[in-house]
Design an enzyme around this catalytic site. Structure first.
Site, PDB file in Angstrom:
ATOM      1  N   CYS A 122       0.804  -1.229   0.000  1.00 22.69           N
ATOM      2  CA  CYS A 122       0.000   0.000   0.000  1.00 22.69           C
ATOM      3  C   CYS A 122       0.836   1.277   0.000  1.00 22.69           C
ATOM      4  CB  CYS A 122      -0.994   0.013   1.150  1.00 22.69           C
ATOM      5  SG  CYS A 122      -0.227   0.024   2.776  1.00 22.69           S
ATOM      6  N   LYS A 195      -5.528  -8.911  11.574  1.00 24.00           N
ATOM      7  CA  LYS A 195      -5.435  -7.470  11.375  1.00 24.00           C
ATOM      8  C   LYS A 195      -6.813  -6.959  10.991  1.00 24.00           C
ATOM      9  CE  LYS A 195      -3.243  -3.941   8.560  1.00 24.00           C
ATOM     10  NZ  LYS A 195      -2.115  -3.623   7.686  1.00 24.00           N
ATOM     11  N   GLU A 233      -7.914 -17.223  11.262  1.00 22.19           N
ATOM     12  CA  GLU A 233      -6.794 -16.583  10.554  1.00 22.19           C
ATOM     13  C   GLU A 233      -5.445 -16.998  11.146  1.00 22.19           C
ATOM     14  OE1 GLU A 233      -6.285 -14.852   7.966  1.00 22.19           O
ATOM     15  OE2 GLU A 233      -8.102 -13.835   7.363  1.00 22.19           O
ATOM     16  N   LYS A 248      -3.746  -6.862  15.702  1.00 25.85           N
ATOM     17  CA  LYS A 248      -3.613  -5.436  15.458  1.00 25.85           C
ATOM     18  C   LYS A 248      -4.963  -4.824  15.163  1.00 25.85           C
ATOM     19  CE  LYS A 248      -1.603  -2.469  12.014  1.00 25.85           C
ATOM     20  NZ  LYS A 248      -1.166  -2.387  10.668  1.00 25.85           N
ATOM     21  N   SER A 274      -0.957   3.492  15.429  1.00 28.97           N
ATOM     22  CA  SER A 274      -0.794   4.941  15.368  1.00 28.97           C
ATOM     23  C   SER A 274      -1.934   5.715  16.045  1.00 28.97           C
ATOM     24  CB  SER A 274      -0.689   5.368  13.899  1.00 28.97           C
ATOM     25  OG  SER A 274      -1.821   4.935  13.161  1.00 28.97           O
ATOM     26  N   TYR A 313       4.969   2.817  19.130  1.00 31.29           N
ATOM     27  CA  TYR A 313       5.682   4.074  18.906  1.00 31.29           C
ATOM     28  C   TYR A 313       6.273   4.592  20.213  1.00 31.29           C
ATOM     29  CZ  TYR A 313       3.261   3.481  14.568  1.00 31.29           C
ATOM     30  OH  TYR A 313       2.809   2.931  13.394  1.00 31.29           O
TER      31      TYR A 313
HETATM   32  C1  PBG Z   1       0.082  -1.689   5.968  1.00 34.58           C
HETATM   33  C2  PBG Z   1       0.138  -1.302   7.392  1.00 34.58           C
HETATM   34  C3  PBG Z   1      -0.685  -0.397   8.061  1.00 34.58           C
HETATM   35  C4  PBG Z   1      -0.229  -0.348   9.380  1.00 34.58           C
HETATM   36  C5  PBG Z   1       0.850  -1.205   9.478  1.00 34.58           C
HETATM   37  N1  PBG Z   1       1.054  -1.810   8.238  1.00 34.58           N
HETATM   38  C6  PBG Z   1      -1.772   0.469   7.547  1.00 34.58           C
HETATM   39  C7  PBG Z   1      -2.990  -0.085   6.944  1.00 34.58           C
HETATM   40  O1  PBG Z   1      -3.270  -1.286   6.997  1.00 34.58           O
HETATM   41  O2  PBG Z   1      -3.710   0.745   6.379  1.00 34.58           O
HETATM   42  C8  PBG Z   1      -0.842   0.493  10.463  1.00 34.58           C
HETATM   43  C9  PBG Z   1       0.013   0.741  11.650  1.00 34.58           C
HETATM   44  C10 PBG Z   1      -0.444   1.858  12.524  1.00 34.58           C
HETATM   45  O3  PBG Z   1      -1.560   2.400  12.408  1.00 34.58           O
HETATM   46  O4  PBG Z   1       0.331   2.211  13.411  1.00 34.58           O
HETATM   47  N2  PBG Z   1       1.303  -1.515   5.333  1.00 34.58           N
END
Ligand code: PBG
Length: 324
Positions: A122, A195, A233, A248, A274, A313
């Protein structure tokens, strides 16, 4: 036998007693620090929605990794912001791509630091989706090849662990067999197995410039309402060869972490994402909560739920408080 014979407060009277009977520990060694690597030199640009976190050029990422290492943080996970994007995410598997260069620099200059490479497309596609797109569809099987190529090129560049976060079906098996065929059979896979399609990734997408240009990620990331599906999963991923599995986000999904911990015999990671960081940082900045205490309480809760390792973080900041 109840009160007065039972007085649970006896074991809470002093820090020495509390520490003696504490059930869960949290240490710097459990933490993984995410780094966003961007082109250039001496770039250190703060991410608006994640105060205290930065887009870093490779040289700055090395410095960050060295500092984290000296604080006792054993691993970083790398995300790339490539100089250009295209429909087939070629920056993801470019042998001199942004993550490949950063991984090799960190391996050279931050001795002993483990490098985990996030495997997803992505950040590298011009449409911002995690795979090859046809019309409104993200094609599953056509994407697997690109993911496998990405993982192999990251591992060749020095990544110690590859971490697929794309949520395509069958990607763990595809990556395992590509790594093995390339002679990289010792490189473990940390699979983002459960996820969720979460709004808590908002600030990450600002940082990584990876928001999808149309649609969303609900056709591959999981429905937040489901937990049995998370078990399905993770079990599939372990069967396909995942060495570790991840849940996650973390705090809104503690029940999932707990259930996954009971369902598998591989290490379980949790990603304190994040948006979780941003909420806490914003409230602390307003003086509404105590940043350090809420941070440590959050991290210990994720450990208590069953996570062996935590991607956060806050890794450096927590490590500083926890000592080595
Ligand atoms: C995809 C990825 C994402 C995150 C980690 N790997 C973003 C998504 O799935 O849109 C999110 C991590 C975060 O929000 O700290 N490469």
């Amino acid at each position: 036998m109840g009160f007065p014979a039972q007085r649970p407060r006896r074991l809470r009277r002093t820090e020495a007693i509390r520490s003696l009977v504490r059930e869960t520990d949290l240490s710097a060694g459990d933490l993984v620090l995410p780094l966003f690597v961007c082109p250039g030199k001496r770039v250190r640009q703060e991410i608006g929605s994640m105060p205290g976190q930065f887009n870093l050029s490779a040289d700055e990422a090395v410095a960050e990794a060295q500092e984290a290492r000296s604080l006792g943080v054993p691993a970083v996970i790398l995300f790339g912001i490539p100089p250009s994007k295209d429909a087939r995410a070629s920056g993801a598997y470019d042998p001199h791509g942004i993550v490949q260069e950063a991984a090799s620099a960190i391996k050279k200059e931050a001795q002993g630091m483990l490098v985990v490479a996030d495997v997803c497309l992505c950040e590298y596609t011009d449409h911002g989706h995690c795979g090859v797109v046809q019309g409104d569809d993200i094609l599953n099987d056509e994407t697997l090849d690109l993911l496998a190529k990405t993982a192999v090129s990251q591992a060749r560049a020095g990544a110690d662990i590859v971490a697929p976060s794309d949520m395509m079906d069958g990607r763990v098996a595809a990556i395992r067999s590509a790594l093995d065929a390339a002679g990289l059979d010792q490189v473990p896979i940390l699979s983002y197995a459960a996820k969720y399609a979460s709004a808590f990734y908002g600030p990450f997408r600002e940082a990584a410039q990876s928001a999808p240009k149309f649609g969303d990620r609900r056709s591959h990331q999981m429905d937040p309402a489901n937990v049995r599906e998370a078990l399905k999963e993770v079990l599939l991923d372990v069967e396909e060869g995942a060495d570790m599995v991840m849940v996650k986000p973390a705090l809104p999904y503690l029940d999932v972490i707990c259930r996954v911990r009971q369902a598998v015999n591989v290490p379980v990671a949790a990603y304190h994402v994040s948006g979780e960081y941003a909420m806490l940082a914003a409230a602390a900045r307003n003086g509404w909560i105590d940043r350090e205490r809420v941070m440590l309480e959050s991290l210990v809760s994720i450990r208590r739920a069953g996570a062996d390792l935590i991607v956060t973080y806050f890794a450096k900041e927590a490590a500083r408080l926890l000592g080595k």
